[in-house]
Write a protein that holds these residues in place. Structure first.
Motif, PDB file in Angstrom:
ATOM      1  N   GLY A 144       6.930   2.245   5.897  1.00  0.00           N
ATOM      2  CA  GLY A 144       6.060   1.944   4.769  1.00  0.00           C
ATOM      3  C   GLY A 144       4.722   1.370   5.187  1.00  0.00           C
ATOM      4  N   GLU A 145       4.741   0.473   6.191  1.00  0.00           N
ATOM      5  CA  GLU A 145       3.494  -0.121   6.675  1.00  0.00           C
ATOM      6  C   GLU A 145       2.577   0.930   7.279  1.00  0.00           C
ATOM      7  OE1 GLU A 145       4.884  -4.638   7.939  1.00  0.00           O
ATOM      8  OE2 GLU A 145       5.191  -2.968   9.319  1.00  0.00           O
ATOM      9  N   SER A 146       3.151   1.834   8.074  1.00  0.00           N
ATOM     10  CA  SER A 146       2.332   2.873   8.702  1.00  0.00           C
ATOM     11  C   SER A 146       1.773   3.827   7.657  1.00  0.00           C
ATOM     12  CB  SER A 146       3.152   3.640   9.740  1.00  0.00           C
ATOM     13  OG  SER A 146       4.266   4.288   9.152  1.00  0.00           O
ATOM     14  N   PHE A 147       2.557   4.101   6.637  1.00  0.00           N
ATOM     15  CA  PHE A 147       2.115   4.986   5.556  1.00  0.00           C
ATOM     16  C   PHE A 147       0.901   4.394   4.846  1.00  0.00           C
ATOM     17  CE2 PHE A 147       2.040   6.930   1.447  1.00  0.00           C
ATOM     18  CZ  PHE A 147       2.561   8.203   1.604  1.00  0.00           C
ATOM     19  N   LEU A 148       1.007   3.135   4.465  1.00  0.00           N
ATOM     20  CA  LEU A 148      -0.101   2.492   3.751  1.00  0.00           C
ATOM     21  C   LEU A 148      -1.303   2.258   4.652  1.00  0.00           C
ATOM     22  CD1 LEU A 148       1.781  -0.030   1.447  1.00  0.00           C
ATOM     23  CD2 LEU A 148       0.557   2.034   0.752  1.00  0.00           C
ATOM     24  N   ALA A 149      -1.051   1.977   5.935  1.00  0.00           N
ATOM     25  CA  ALA A 149      -2.161   1.807   6.877  1.00  0.00           C
ATOM     26  C   ALA A 149      -2.950   3.102   6.988  1.00  0.00           C
ATOM     27  CB  ALA A 149      -1.632   1.388   8.249  1.00  0.00           C
ATOM     28  N   LEU A 150      -2.240   4.214   7.022  1.00  0.00           N
ATOM     29  CA  LEU A 150      -2.904   5.512   7.103  1.00  0.00           C
ATOM     30  C   LEU A 150      -3.758   5.758   5.860  1.00  0.00           C
ATOM     31  CD1 LEU A 150      -1.158   8.771   8.301  1.00  0.00           C
ATOM     32  CD2 LEU A 150      -2.753   8.794   6.390  1.00  0.00           C
ATOM     33  N   VAL A 151      -3.183   5.509   4.691  1.00  0.00           N
ATOM     34  CA  VAL A 151      -3.920   5.724   3.440  1.00  0.00           C
ATOM     35  C   VAL A 151      -5.138   4.799   3.366  1.00  0.00           C
ATOM     36  CG1 VAL A 151      -3.813   5.534   0.918  1.00  0.00           C
ATOM     37  CG2 VAL A 151      -1.897   6.549   2.179  1.00  0.00           C
ATOM     38  N   HIS A 152      -4.936   3.536   3.706  1.00  0.00           N
ATOM     39  CA  HIS A 152      -6.013   2.548   3.563  1.00  0.00           C
ATOM     40  C   HIS A 152      -7.153   2.784   4.548  1.00  0.00           C
ATOM     41  CE1 HIS A 152      -7.914  -1.266   2.590  1.00  0.00           C
ATOM     42  NE2 HIS A 152      -7.976  -1.543   3.878  1.00  0.00           N
ATOM     43  N   HIS A 153      -6.803   3.080   5.797  1.00  0.00           N
ATOM     44  CA  HIS A 153      -7.837   3.177   6.834  1.00  0.00           C
ATOM     45  C   HIS A 153      -8.378   4.595   7.010  1.00  0.00           C
ATOM     46  CE1 HIS A 153      -7.316  -0.950   8.233  1.00  0.00           C
ATOM     47  NE2 HIS A 153      -6.009  -0.764   8.199  1.00  0.00           N
ATOM     48  N   ARG A 154      -7.532   5.595   6.822  1.00  0.00           N
ATOM     49  CA  ARG A 154      -7.960   6.964   7.139  1.00  0.00           C
ATOM     50  C   ARG A 154      -8.526   7.707   5.932  1.00  0.00           C
ATOM     51  NH1 ARG A 154      -9.819  10.834   7.159  1.00  0.00           N
ATOM     52  NH2 ARG A 154      -9.713  12.689   8.476  1.00  0.00           N
ATOM     53  N   PHE A 155      -8.048   7.423   4.734  1.00  0.00           N
ATOM     54  CA  PHE A 155      -8.526   8.122   3.544  1.00  0.00           C
ATOM     55  C   PHE A 155      -9.860   7.509   3.119  1.00  0.00           C
ATOM     56  CE2 PHE A 155      -4.199   9.751   1.745  1.00  0.00           C
ATOM     57  CZ  PHE A 155      -3.864  10.231   3.004  1.00  0.00           C
ATOM     58  N   GLY A 156     -10.950   8.192   3.426  1.00  0.00           N
ATOM     59  CA  GLY A 156     -12.267   7.594   3.248  1.00  0.00           C
ATOM     60  C   GLY A 156     -12.986   7.941   1.965  1.00  0.00           C
ATOM     61  N   GLY A 157     -12.399   8.749   1.108  1.00  0.00           N
ATOM     62  CA  GLY A 157     -13.068   9.119  -0.133  1.00  0.00           C
ATOM     63  C   GLY A 157     -13.796  10.445  -0.040  1.00  0.00           C
ATOM     64  N   ARG A 158     -14.216  10.942  -1.209  1.00  0.00           N
ATOM     65  CA  ARG A 158     -14.837  12.260  -1.329  1.00  0.00           C
ATOM     66  C   ARG A 158     -13.969  13.313  -0.655  1.00  0.00           C
ATOM     67  NH1 ARG A 158     -21.122  12.494  -0.107  1.00  0.00           N
ATOM     68  NH2 ARG A 158     -20.777  14.480  -1.187  1.00  0.00           N
ATOM     69  N   GLY A 159     -12.660  13.165  -0.884  1.00  0.00           N
ATOM     70  CA  GLY A 159     -11.725  14.030  -0.182  1.00  0.00           C
ATOM     71  C   GLY A 159     -10.620  14.577  -1.059  1.00  0.00           C
ATOM     72  N   THR A 177       0.964  -0.879  -4.638  1.00  0.00           N
ATOM     73  CA  THR A 177      -0.170  -0.933  -3.711  1.00  0.00           C
ATOM     74  C   THR A 177      -0.781   0.447  -3.548  1.00  0.00           C
ATOM     75  OG1 THR A 177       0.840  -2.761  -2.482  1.00  0.00           O
ATOM     76  CG2 THR A 177      -0.892  -1.522  -1.360  1.00  0.00           C
ATOM     77  N   LEU A 178       0.068   1.470  -3.464  1.00  0.00           N
ATOM     78  CA  LEU A 178      -0.441   2.840  -3.344  1.00  0.00           C
ATOM     79  C   LEU A 178      -1.227   3.233  -4.586  1.00  0.00           C
ATOM     80  CD1 LEU A 178      -0.706   5.526  -1.910  1.00  0.00           C
ATOM     81  CD2 LEU A 178       1.556   6.169  -2.804  1.00  0.00           C
ATOM     82  N   ILE A 179      -0.791   2.802  -5.758  1.00  0.00           N
ATOM     83  CA  ILE A 179      -1.537   3.090  -6.984  1.00  0.00           C
ATOM     84  C   ILE A 179      -2.939   2.508  -6.901  1.00  0.00           C
ATOM     85  CG2 ILE A 179      -1.702   2.471  -9.434  1.00  0.00           C
ATOM     86  CD1 ILE A 179       1.266   2.961  -9.688  1.00  0.00           C
ATOM     87  N   ALA A 180      -3.051   1.295  -6.368  1.00  0.00           N
ATOM     88  CA  ALA A 180      -4.373   0.686  -6.203  1.00  0.00           C
ATOM     89  C   ALA A 180      -5.224   1.494  -5.233  1.00  0.00           C
ATOM     90  CB  ALA A 180      -4.225  -0.753  -5.718  1.00  0.00           C
ATOM     91  N   GLU A 181      -4.624   2.003  -4.168  1.00  0.00           N
ATOM     92  CA  GLU A 181      -5.349   2.840  -3.213  1.00  0.00           C
ATOM     93  C   GLU A 181      -5.776   4.153  -3.866  1.00  0.00           C
ATOM     94  OE1 GLU A 181      -6.432   2.293  -0.209  1.00  0.00           O
ATOM     95  OE2 GLU A 181      -5.480   0.369   0.197  1.00  0.00           O
ATOM     96  N   MET A 182      -4.924   4.707  -4.699  1.00  0.00           N
ATOM     97  CA  MET A 182      -5.274   5.934  -5.421  1.00  0.00           C
ATOM     98  C   MET A 182      -6.479   5.706  -6.322  1.00  0.00           C
ATOM     99  SD  MET A 182      -1.356   7.060  -6.337  1.00  0.00           S
ATOM    100  CE  MET A 182      -1.853   8.127  -7.701  1.00  0.00           C
ATOM    101  N   ASP A 183      -6.496   4.554  -6.985  1.00  0.00           N
ATOM    102  CA  ASP A 183      -7.619   4.225  -7.857  1.00  0.00           C
ATOM    103  C   ASP A 183      -8.907   4.109  -7.046  1.00  0.00           C
ATOM    104  OD1 ASP A 183      -8.679   3.296 -10.510  1.00  0.00           O
ATOM    105  OD2 ASP A 183      -9.043   1.468  -9.363  1.00  0.00           O
ATOM    106  N   ARG A 184      -8.811   3.490  -5.876  1.00  0.00           N
ATOM    107  CA  ARG A 184      -9.984   3.391  -4.989  1.00  0.00           C
ATOM    108  C   ARG A 184     -10.503   4.787  -4.642  1.00  0.00           C
ATOM    109  NH1 ARG A 184     -10.497   4.164   0.435  1.00  0.00           N
ATOM    110  NH2 ARG A 184      -8.235   4.174   0.776  1.00  0.00           N
ATOM    111  N   LEU A 185      -9.600   5.685  -4.302  1.00  0.00           N
ATOM    112  CA  LEU A 185     -10.001   7.021  -3.886  1.00  0.00           C
ATOM    113  C   LEU A 185     -10.607   7.817  -5.038  1.00  0.00           C
ATOM    114  CD1 LEU A 185      -6.932   7.762  -1.621  1.00  0.00           C
ATOM    115  CD2 LEU A 185      -9.297   7.492  -0.853  1.00  0.00           C
TER     116      LEU A 185
END
Length: 248
Positions: A144-159, A177-185
Motif C-alpha cells: 500500500g505504501e509503495s502504491f501511494l508513493a507512486l501515485v503521489h510522486h510519479r503522477f504529475g498531472g495533465r496526464g 487518501t487515494l481519493i484525495a490524490e485523484m482530486d489533486r490530479l
C-alpha cells in the motif's frame, strides 16, 4: 477539463467468432456497434468478476501505448505476456495530448518496482529513476505504501492514468487518501479510468460509473451500484445477512 485524452472507445473490426473474448459482456456490448464514452474526468468500470472490466481497461491501456504489465509508455519489460488481443480491435478516439500517463495494476506493481530497480543498476548519466517515485525503492515499502508513493510522486498531472483494482493494495483509510490524490490530479487537468470493486473509491464526486453486467454496460448512479447496495446492507446489519447466508 473540456477535452478528454480518451473521448470514446469502439471496435474497429469484429472479434473472431472463435475468440474467448466474445464471452465477455463488455466485448459483446461493443460488438453491437456501441461506443463507450469517457466524458468525465473520472470514469469507473465496475461489475462482477468475469464481466470484462479489467480486460477492457488493459486493452485500452495497451492500445494507448502503455506496457501491458504496467508503467509508463517508456516501460518495455515483460515478465509473462498474458494480456488479451482485444487491444488490436479497439479504436481510441482522442481529443487532447496527455503530457503524462501511467497504467497501474495492483497485481503487477511488484514487477514495475523490480524494473525500476533494474534500470537504476544500469550505468547512466541521468538521475536515478527512483527519484521520480519518492527516492525509496518501492520494494522497501509495503504494498500500500509503495502504491501511494507512486501515485503521489510519479503522477504529475495533465496526464492519463489507468488504474486496475487499486483497492487491492489499500486499507479503507488509504483508499480515502487515494481519493484525495485523484482530486489533486483532476484539478491538474488529468483523466482517470479505474476498474474497481471499491464502494469507497467509486463515491468520487461527479464520476461516471459504468456498470458491467451480463446484459452489457450501462451508466448508473453511485447508490444504484450493486457494490454500494450490498455493502450498505451488510454494514447496517451484518448479523442478519450472515445468518441468512450461512443457513443457506
Amino acid at each position: 477539463m473540456e477535452r478528454r485524452y480518451i473521448r470514446r472507445v469502439f471496435l474497429n473490426r469484429p472479434v473472431p467468432e472463435d475468440s474467448y473474448l466474445r464471452r465477455l459482456p463488455a466485448v459483446r456490448y461493443l460488438l453491437e456497434g456501441k461506443t463507450l464514452d469517457f466524458d468525465n474526468d473520472v470514469t469507473f468500470l465496475v461489475g462482477e468478476n468475469g464481466t470484462g472490466k479489467s480486460t477492457l481497461l488493459e486493452a485500452v491501456a495497451v492500445a494507448y501505448g502503455f506496457n501491458p504489465e504496467g508503467g509508463t509508455q517508456n516501460f518495455r519489460f515483460s515478465t509473462c505476456a498474458t494480456h488479451s488481443p482485444l487491444y488490436a480491435y479497439l479504436t481510441l478516439e482522442k481529443a487532447a495530448f496527455a503530457k503524462d500517463g501511467f497504467f497501474l495494476r495492483a497485481e503487477s506493481l511488484y514487477n514495475v518496482a523490480t524494473n525500476i530497480d533494474e534500470m537504476d543498476r544500469e550505468p547512466s548519466f541521468s538521475p536515478p529513476v527512483i527519484d521520480s517515485y519518492g527516492g525509496v525503492s518501492l520494494h522497501e515499502q509495503s504494498h500500500g505504501e509503495s502504491f501511494l508513493a507512486l501515485v503521489h510522486h510519479r503522477f504529475g498531472g495533465r496526464g492519463l492514468y489507468l488504474l486496475d483494482e487499486p483497492e487491492a493494495a489499500l486499507s479503507p483509510s488509504r483508499q480515502l487518501t487515494l481519493i484525495a490524490e485523484m482530486d489533486r490530479l483532476v484539478k491538474q487537468d488529468s483523466q482517470l479510468i479505474i476498474a474497481t470493486h471499491s464502494p469507497i473509491l467509486m463515491a468520487f464526486p461527479k464520476a461516471r460509473i459504468y456498470q458491467l453486467t451480463a446484459e452489457g454496460i450501462e451508466s448508473v448512479s453511485y447508490r444504484d451500484t450493486e457494490h454500494y447496495q450490498i455493502t450498505r446492507s451488510f454494514l447496517e446489519n451484518p448479523e442478519r445477512l450472515l445468518k441468512r447466508l450461512l443457513e443457506e
